[in-house]
Enzyme design. Structure first.
Site, PDB file in Angstrom:
ATOM      1  N   ASN A 386      47.160  24.099  56.640  1.00  0.00           N
ATOM      2  CA  ASN A 386      47.515  25.426  56.173  1.00  0.00           C
ATOM      3  C   ASN A 386      47.312  25.544  54.657  1.00  0.00           C
ATOM      4  O   ASN A 386      46.310  26.112  54.209  1.00  0.00           O
ATOM      5  CB  ASN A 386      48.960  25.727  56.605  1.00  0.00           C
ATOM      6  CG  ASN A 386      49.372  27.152  56.321  1.00  0.00           C
ATOM      7  OD1 ASN A 386      48.712  27.847  55.566  1.00  0.00           O
ATOM      8  ND2 ASN A 386      50.451  27.587  56.918  1.00  0.00           N
ATOM      9  N   ASP A 387      48.227  24.959  53.885  1.00  0.00           N
ATOM     10  CA  ASP A 387      48.149  25.086  52.420  1.00  0.00           C
ATOM     11  C   ASP A 387      46.785  24.682  51.851  1.00  0.00           C
ATOM     12  O   ASP A 387      46.282  25.311  50.929  1.00  0.00           O
ATOM     13  CB  ASP A 387      49.212  24.210  51.744  1.00  0.00           C
ATOM     14  CG  ASP A 387      50.622  24.671  52.074  1.00  0.00           C
ATOM     15  OD1 ASP A 387      50.769  25.821  52.533  1.00  0.00           O
ATOM     16  OD2 ASP A 387      51.557  23.876  51.876  1.00  0.00           O
ATOM     17  N   VAL A 388      46.208  23.616  52.421  1.00  0.00           N
ATOM     18  CA  VAL A 388      44.978  23.094  51.831  1.00  0.00           C
ATOM     19  C   VAL A 388      43.770  23.995  52.108  1.00  0.00           C
ATOM     20  O   VAL A 388      42.662  23.718  51.645  1.00  0.00           O
ATOM     21  CB  VAL A 388      44.675  21.648  52.309  1.00  0.00           C
ATOM     22  CG1 VAL A 388      45.818  20.720  51.940  1.00  0.00           C
ATOM     23  CG2 VAL A 388      44.392  21.592  53.804  1.00  0.00           C
TER      24      VAL A 388
END
Ligand code: NAP
Length: 462
Positions: A386-388
């Site tokens: 997600n974040d990456v």
């Protein structure tokens, strides 16, 4: 006096030091990492074994109790799930730091007031670093295990208060070095850093914990090296210096991967949720797809890049991913894996999982190498990451992850994201990637969904 045992001890220590150095060297490549771990283990056995031969030891009872206690705590710690390794590591640092602090304290009370200035200075370094690492590591472990709130807690003048505390401890330490007989000061150079360790972690958000842990690793190493000077042990100096420098190098690498400076990690209160970003999430629309549709899109692609993240680790989907890789490769699809340096919950997390599933190393591409290739990619298959992959890091100035380098999956022709819901990832923020026209959400557990895709592929090919 038994000089032969002294020689044996020195030789054991020398071999142990060499093995520690080789261990670090070998661990830097997946191909030799196993050998590296083994070398480290043998080194540690030699180090402990050599120490047990020490002729200063008159009674082994306390040592036996320590060994039993250590085993009781250590064995279950070694069995935690891979996803819990960061907090486990933090706990190990806490134990190491506690040990260093206790040894330093014992040395002080045994030898005061006749402690030469150099020994007293390193002893103070040892105790200050040891105690702040002890509480700091416990706090970090608590935040990662989500026993403590992940959100940074900040207040005005916080850095001033924290650095002021540390400065007081250092000033008292200087007094003690000048006059080691001033025993009343000693409890303060123990207690103030213990408080500082807590206060130091309070303003740091969960997302920065890995960097902080690696920094604490470095502190634990430095305090152990200081202990080496106090106890006159070359082995401890070598091992502590290795630990201190490797921890520091790792923190620098991780900070770079997130495009953050050290001062920003330590004083920036990263990870505060932007309320505006959070509330706007519900209004946007996204498209979802079934395993059947996903299988069709994958089968029609000629270039697929798989982007694994924390969710793949949680679901233990790596073996199913490997089956999908095998199937697509056999069909002539070019499949590679994009590895973000902080994907998952520890450095190298994705590499370890994919290696476990026997994905060839040369199919694992690092962020800088693969980012240019997304534009020529038919499908970016994001599995529990997600974040990456969050483009907000690139273009939303107010975002807490703004500036963090990401995998440019949104440049691929089609993006398919396997995750269970629209919930955010570690940084707690929404991901605009999910609302793009080219993005299809594949809702489900990573292992289950990949399995469903495999089933679809199977049925359509039998
Ligand atoms: P992430 O941003 O934490 O997102 C993981 C996603 O996986 C979640 O959004 C979750 O969504 C999904 N997920 C969880 N369980 C799943 C399951 N069983 N099946 C399918 N999906 C599942 O992960 P990431 O993209 O790998 O980014 C890593 C983050 O962790 C970064 O913020 C990094 O800074 C931080 N971090 C990194 C390290 C490190 O050293 N690598 C250490 C600590 C923290 P659903 O809930 O909707 O399923």
């Amino acid at each position: 006096m038994n000089p032969t045992s002294d020689v044996v001890i020195e030789i054991a220590y020398l071999i142990a030091s060499a093995l520690f150095i080789l261990s670090l060297k070998w661990m830097s490549s997946p191909a030799t990492a196993r050998r590296g771990l083994f070398a480290g283990e043998i080194g540690m056995v030699l180090a402990v074994g050599g120490t047990l031969l020490h002729r200063g030891i008159l009674d082994y009872r306390w040592i036996a109790i320590g060994l039993v206690l250590g085993t009781i705590i250590g064995v279950p710690l070694g069995k935690v799930a891979m996803t819990a390794v960061p907090q486990r590591t933090a706990l190990s640092h806490a134990f190491g730091a506690l040990c260093v602090t206790l040894v330093g304290t014992a040395e002080y009370y045994l030898h005061r007031p006749n402690i030469p200035k150099f020994e007293m200075s390193v002893l103070c370094c040892e105790v200050i670093l040891g105690s702040l690492t002890f509480t700091g590591s416990l706090m970090a472990a608590g935040k990662l295990q989500e026993i403590l709130p992940q959100q940074p807690i900040t207040y005005k003048g916080q850095n001033f208060v924290n650095l002021g505390l540390l400065a007081v401890a250092v000033i008292l330490a200087v007094f003690l070095v000048i006059n080691p007989g001033h025993s009343t000061l000693y409890p303060f150079i123990l207690a103030i850093p213990l408080i500082f360790g807590v206060m130091m972690i309070v303003p740091i958000g969960g997302a920065d914990m890995p960097t902080v842990i690696s920094l604490l690793n470095s502190y634990a190493g430095l305090s152990a090296a200081a202990m080496g000077f106090v106890l006159n042990s070359k082995l401890l100096i070598v091992a502590g210096a290795l630990d201190g420098s490797s921890g520091f190098i790792l923190s620098v690498i991780m900070s770079k991967a997130m495009n953050r400076s050290f001062t920003n990690v330590l004083f920036g209160a990263f990870g505060q949720v932007d309320a505006a970003v959070k509330t706007s999430a519900e209004e946007k629309t996204y498209r979802s797809a079934t395993p059947e549709e996903a299988a069709g899109i994958l089968a029609a692609a000629s270039r697929v890049v798989v982007v694994p993240g924390y969710g793949m680790a949680v679901a233990q989907a790596q073996h199913k991913v490997r089956e999908l890789y095998d199937f697509l490769t056999k069909k002539g699809v070019d499949v590679s894996f994009a590895i973000h340096p902080v994907a998952g919950r520890m450095p190298g997390h994705m590499n370890v999982l994919l290696a476990e599933a026997d994905i060839p190393y040369d199919k694992l591409k690092e962020m800088d190498d693969i980012n240019g290739e997304f534009a020529q990619t038919d499908v970016a298959l994001v599995i529990g990451a997600n974040d990456v992959t969050n483009p907000a890091a690139r273009n939303e100035q107010g975002s807490p992850i703004y500036g963090m380098p990401i995998l440019d999956v949104d440049k691929a022709t089609t993006v398919m994201v396997i995750k269970r819901s629209m919930s955010p990832g570690f940084a707690g923020i929404d991901n605009p990637l999910y609302y793009l026209n080219r993005t299809l959400m594949l809702f489900g557990d990573a292992k289950g969904f990949v399995n469903d895709i495999l089933k679809e592929i199977g049925t359509s090919h039998h």
